[in-house]
Design a protein around this motif. Structure first.
Motif, PDB file in Angstrom:
ATOM      1  N   TRP A 168       0.833  -1.209   0.000  1.00 57.43           N
ATOM      2  CA  TRP A 168       0.000   0.000   0.000  1.00 57.43           C
ATOM      3  C   TRP A 168       0.870   1.263   0.000  1.00 57.43           C
ATOM      4  O   TRP A 168       0.533   2.243  -0.644  1.00 57.43           O
ATOM      5  CB  TRP A 168      -0.908   0.002   1.222  1.00 57.43           C
ATOM      6  CG  TRP A 168      -2.091  -0.931   1.101  1.00 57.43           C
ATOM      7  CD1 TRP A 168      -2.352  -1.798   0.076  1.00 57.43           C
ATOM      8  CD2 TRP A 168      -3.150  -1.073   2.031  1.00 57.43           C
ATOM      9  NE1 TRP A 168      -3.512  -2.487   0.319  1.00 57.43           N
ATOM     10  CE2 TRP A 168      -4.031  -2.053   1.524  1.00 57.43           C
ATOM     11  CE3 TRP A 168      -3.459  -0.492   3.258  1.00 57.43           C
ATOM     12  CZ2 TRP A 168      -5.187  -2.462   2.184  1.00 57.43           C
ATOM     13  CZ3 TRP A 168      -4.612  -0.887   3.929  1.00 57.43           C
ATOM     14  CH2 TRP A 168      -5.466  -1.857   3.387  1.00 57.43           C
ATOM     15  N   ARG A 169       1.975   1.227   0.726  1.00 56.27           N
ATOM     16  CA  ARG A 169       2.820   2.412   0.796  1.00 56.27           C
ATOM     17  C   ARG A 169       3.575   2.621  -0.517  1.00 56.27           C
ATOM     18  O   ARG A 169       3.627   3.740  -1.050  1.00 56.27           O
ATOM     19  CB  ARG A 169       3.818   2.294   1.946  1.00 56.27           C
ATOM     20  CG  ARG A 169       4.662   3.565   2.121  1.00 56.27           C
ATOM     21  CD  ARG A 169       5.804   3.401   3.092  1.00 56.27           C
ATOM     22  NE  ARG A 169       5.347   2.999   4.392  1.00 56.27           N
ATOM     23  CZ  ARG A 169       5.617   1.807   4.950  1.00 56.27           C
ATOM     24  NH1 ARG A 169       6.331   0.915   4.290  1.00 56.27           N
ATOM     25  NH2 ARG A 169       5.174   1.516   6.142  1.00 56.27           N
ATOM     26  N   THR A 170       4.221   1.573  -1.041  1.00 54.04           N
ATOM     27  CA  THR A 170       5.038   1.719  -2.247  1.00 54.04           C
ATOM     28  C   THR A 170       4.200   2.064  -3.480  1.00 54.04           C
ATOM     29  O   THR A 170       4.695   2.707  -4.411  1.00 54.04           O
ATOM     30  CB  THR A 170       5.838   0.429  -2.518  1.00 54.04           C
ATOM     31  OG1 THR A 170       4.931  -0.686  -2.585  1.00 54.04           O
ATOM     32  CG2 THR A 170       6.850   0.187  -1.414  1.00 54.04           C
ATOM     33  N   ARG A 184      -1.572   6.963   0.561  1.00 49.18           N
ATOM     34  CA  ARG A 184      -1.842   8.386   0.357  1.00 49.18           C
ATOM     35  C   ARG A 184      -3.262   8.608  -0.164  1.00 49.18           C
ATOM     36  O   ARG A 184      -3.961   9.541   0.254  1.00 49.18           O
ATOM     37  CB  ARG A 184      -0.817   8.967  -0.617  1.00 49.18           C
ATOM     38  CG  ARG A 184       0.480   9.395   0.024  1.00 49.18           C
ATOM     39  CD  ARG A 184       0.249  10.467   1.071  1.00 49.18           C
ATOM     40  NE  ARG A 184       1.499  10.918   1.677  1.00 49.18           N
ATOM     41  CZ  ARG A 184       1.569  11.697   2.735  1.00 49.18           C
ATOM     42  NH1 ARG A 184       0.444  12.096   3.320  1.00 49.18           N
ATOM     43  NH2 ARG A 184       2.717  12.061   3.229  1.00 49.18           N
ATOM     44  N   ARG A 185      -3.700   7.727  -1.078  1.00 51.94           N
ATOM     45  CA  ARG A 185      -5.047   7.869  -1.599  1.00 51.94           C
ATOM     46  C   ARG A 185      -6.089   7.588  -0.520  1.00 51.94           C
ATOM     47  O   ARG A 185      -7.140   8.228  -0.464  1.00 51.94           O
ATOM     48  CB  ARG A 185      -5.236   6.931  -2.804  1.00 51.94           C
ATOM     49  CG  ARG A 185      -4.447   7.378  -4.032  1.00 51.94           C
ATOM     50  CD  ARG A 185      -4.957   6.679  -5.291  1.00 51.94           C
ATOM     51  NE  ARG A 185      -4.649   5.262  -5.287  1.00 51.94           N
ATOM     52  CZ  ARG A 185      -3.533   4.741  -5.777  1.00 51.94           C
ATOM     53  NH1 ARG A 185      -2.591   5.548  -6.287  1.00 51.94           N
ATOM     54  NH2 ARG A 185      -3.344   3.436  -5.770  1.00 51.94           N
ATOM     55  N   PRO A 197     -12.375   7.179   7.168  1.00 52.39           N
ATOM     56  CA  PRO A 197     -11.352   7.423   8.183  1.00 52.39           C
ATOM     57  C   PRO A 197     -10.302   6.304   8.166  1.00 52.39           C
ATOM     58  O   PRO A 197     -10.625   5.141   7.922  1.00 52.39           O
ATOM     59  CB  PRO A 197     -12.132   7.418   9.502  1.00 52.39           C
ATOM     60  CG  PRO A 197     -13.558   7.658   9.103  1.00 52.39           C
ATOM     61  CD  PRO A 197     -13.717   7.047   7.757  1.00 52.39           C
ATOM     62  N   ILE A 198      -9.056   6.662   8.425  1.00 51.75           N
ATOM     63  CA  ILE A 198      -7.964   5.677   8.408  1.00 51.75           C
ATOM     64  C   ILE A 198      -8.203   4.540   9.416  1.00 51.75           C
ATOM     65  O   ILE A 198      -7.972   3.367   9.092  1.00 51.75           O
ATOM     66  CB  ILE A 198      -6.619   6.373   8.674  1.00 51.75           C
ATOM     67  CG1 ILE A 198      -6.289   7.300   7.504  1.00 51.75           C
ATOM     68  CG2 ILE A 198      -5.512   5.338   8.842  1.00 51.75           C
ATOM     69  CD1 ILE A 198      -6.206   6.607   6.164  1.00 51.75           C
ATOM     70  N   ARG A 241       4.694   5.408   8.458  1.00 51.87           N
ATOM     71  CA  ARG A 241       4.867   6.553   7.572  1.00 51.87           C
ATOM     72  C   ARG A 241       4.025   6.335   6.324  1.00 51.87           C
ATOM     73  O   ARG A 241       3.807   5.206   5.901  1.00 51.87           O
ATOM     74  CB  ARG A 241       6.339   6.755   7.213  1.00 51.87           C
ATOM     75  CG  ARG A 241       6.997   5.586   6.524  1.00 51.87           C
ATOM     76  CD  ARG A 241       8.508   5.827   6.371  1.00 51.87           C
ATOM     77  NE  ARG A 241       9.151   4.769   5.616  1.00 51.87           N
ATOM     78  CZ  ARG A 241       9.500   3.592   6.107  1.00 51.87           C
ATOM     79  NH1 ARG A 241       9.270   3.325   7.391  1.00 51.87           N
ATOM     80  NH2 ARG A 241      10.074   2.681   5.352  1.00 51.87           N
ATOM     81  N   TRP A 242       3.594   7.431   5.732  1.00 51.49           N
ATOM     82  CA  TRP A 242       2.684   7.351   4.588  1.00 51.49           C
ATOM     83  C   TRP A 242       3.417   7.048   3.290  1.00 51.49           C
ATOM     84  O   TRP A 242       2.882   6.360   2.416  1.00 51.49           O
ATOM     85  CB  TRP A 242       1.911   8.671   4.442  1.00 51.49           C
ATOM     86  CG  TRP A 242       0.997   8.957   5.599  1.00 51.49           C
ATOM     87  CD1 TRP A 242       1.219   9.809   6.644  1.00 51.49           C
ATOM     88  CD2 TRP A 242      -0.279   8.369   5.824  1.00 51.49           C
ATOM     89  NE1 TRP A 242       0.173   9.791   7.512  1.00 51.49           N
ATOM     90  CE2 TRP A 242      -0.776   8.931   7.036  1.00 51.49           C
ATOM     91  CE3 TRP A 242      -1.063   7.445   5.161  1.00 51.49           C
ATOM     92  CZ2 TRP A 242      -2.008   8.579   7.564  1.00 51.49           C
ATOM     93  CZ3 TRP A 242      -2.300   7.095   5.680  1.00 51.49           C
ATOM     94  CH2 TRP A 242      -2.764   7.647   6.859  1.00 51.49           C
ATOM     95  N   ASP A 243       4.608   7.597   3.122  1.00 47.33           N
ATOM     96  CA  ASP A 243       5.328   7.460   1.862  1.00 47.33           C
ATOM     97  C   ASP A 243       6.474   6.467   1.984  1.00 47.33           C
ATOM     98  O   ASP A 243       6.984   6.204   3.085  1.00 47.33           O
ATOM     99  CB  ASP A 243       5.886   8.818   1.418  1.00 47.33           C
ATOM    100  CG  ASP A 243       4.775   9.822   1.147  1.00 47.33           C
ATOM    101  OD1 ASP A 243       4.885  10.969   1.626  1.00 47.33           O
ATOM    102  OD2 ASP A 243       3.785   9.437   0.489  1.00 47.33           O
ATOM    103  N   ALA A 244       6.921   5.930   0.833  1.00 50.48           N
ATOM    104  CA  ALA A 244       8.041   4.982   0.807  1.00 50.48           C
ATOM    105  C   ALA A 244       9.356   5.662   1.073  1.00 50.48           C
ATOM    106  O   ALA A 244      10.320   5.031   1.522  1.00 50.48           O
ATOM    107  CB  ALA A 244       8.071   4.265  -0.543  1.00 50.48           C
ATOM    108  N   ALA A 245       9.473   6.909   0.790  1.00 45.95           N
ATOM    109  CA  ALA A 245      10.734   7.630   0.954  1.00 45.95           C
ATOM    110  C   ALA A 245      11.050   7.859   2.419  1.00 45.95           C
ATOM    111  O   ALA A 245      10.166   8.003   3.227  1.00 45.95           O
ATOM    112  CB  ALA A 245      10.656   8.964   0.247  1.00 45.95           C
TER     113      ALA A 245
END
Length: 357
Positions: free
Chosen positions: A187-189, A194-195, A202-203, A353-357
């Motif tokens: 999901w992150r990569t 993010r979507r 809600p998360i 964390r939300w992003d892969a970076a």
């Protein structure tokens, strides 16, 4: 859209995605069942470790054999004195000892468990040999002693009741840790997180739907395992408190999902997540007693096994499904598993964390 409607829609979508993934279905459902069939077919050919015998009172036949032993008997049997007969019998029922021996006049009484048929046969064979040796020592006289054996459980108890819970535990651990870690990294990569963050749902609802699907699949696994093990070729007979295995399964799933979430929150790639998951799941399966008992393992290995939550899941299900213990016997294991779930969720939240970076 209401929160419940979002949860229902997400859970349905996730479940349909799982059910359409043939690889996931195979490794989650069919692969563990193959192990159940294999273990059921070859269980009678396993070897055994040193048997643990509890001596209640004074058993002259056993004492004399131990006193005059040149070293051979000590290699296959460990004798410990026990003052409380009822407590000693309970240890045999729970698998903490292999037999209780007491002498009543000229009769040597051996209380054993049919849970481990290899150990039971070994104990009876050893005691029969000791009785015969004592009779031969009294040469020229009628046999002075005879052997009587008594099983501590119901005659219907079979070995299948002891490795069905352990293999089920391994299946649940593998599915929970792999599923959570791979899902979160994917999901992150792919930017799905993010979507989802920008979606109306809600998360917490998203993750609640994922947990609900995992619990539903786990309960289906449990039902399938029990149904297959109850086939005439295996002959599983459940204990009177078998239903306590259901909350055990749910607590175990939550614990293993939390471990997978920690891995998924930390790992940056699917390859890293898969490697770390293998490093955790495989040792946990062996040290948790899923594939073989830990009786013959070194003391340090037995102590190490208690850090893995799979041991508690296996032990709790074994108590209520195979050993016939009451519902209360599973509560300590459920508490440990829920504690692991809470700690794992807190750690995963810190690492998330939300992003892969």
């Amino acid at each position: 859209m209401s929160t419940f409607a979002s949860f229902k829609s997400l859970a349905r979508a996730m479940f349909l995605g799982f059910s359409r993934d043939r690889g996931a279905l195979f490794f989650t459902i069919l692969f563990p069942l193959m192990f159940l069939a294999i273990f059921g077919g070859v269980f009678g050919h396993q070897t055994t470790s040193k048997v643990k015998v509890l001596e209640v009172g004074r058993a002259a036949v056993l004492d004399q054999a131990v006193a005059h032993d040149s070293g051979g008997l000590g290699k296959v049997m460990k004798v410990t004195r026990a003052s409380d007969r009822a407590a000693a019998l309970r240890k045999v029922e729970k698998g903490d000892a292999d037999a209780v021996v007491e002498q009543r006049g000229g009769e040597l009484v051996v209380h054993y468990s049919a849970a481990d048929q290899v150990k039971a046969g070994t104990v009876r064979g050893l005691m029969d040999s000791l009785v015969q040796s004592a009779n031969q020592a009294a040469s020229g006289k009628p046999p002075a002693y005879k052997l009587a054996t008594q099983q501590v459980e119901d005659d219907s108890l079979k070995a299948i009741q002891f490795f069905t819970p352990s293999l089920l535990g391994w299946a649940l651990a593998s599915a929970g840790v792999f599923g959570a870690s791979q899902t979160l990294v994917t999901w992150r990569t792919k930017g799905i997180l993010r979507r989802l963050q920008l979606s109306p749902a809600p998360i917490p609802t998203v993750f609640a739907a994922r947990v609900a699907v995992s619990l539903a699949v786990a309960l289906a696994q449990f039902a399938l395992f029990v149904l297959v093990a109850q086939l005439p070729m295996f002959g599983l007979r459940l204990g009177h408190a078998w239903w306590m295995a259901v909350p055990m399964v749910m607590a175990g799933v939550l614990a293993f999902l939390s471990i997978g979430m920690v891995i998924g929150a930390w790992a940056k790639t699917q390859e890293t997540a898969q490697a770390v998951t293998q490093l955790i799941v495989l040792p946990m399966a062996f040290l948790g007693g899923s594939f073989f008992p830990l009786d013959a393992a070194p003391s340090w290995m037995k102590a190490l096994s208690y850090i893995f939550p799979l041991r508690y899941l296996n032990e709790g299900m074994l108590n209520v499904m195979g050993r016939g213990l009451g519902p209360v016997s599973a509560l300590p294991q459920i508490g440990v598993l829920l504690g692991v779930a809470v700690v794992g969720a807190l750690i995963a939240t810190r690492l998330f964390r939300w992003d892969a970076a």
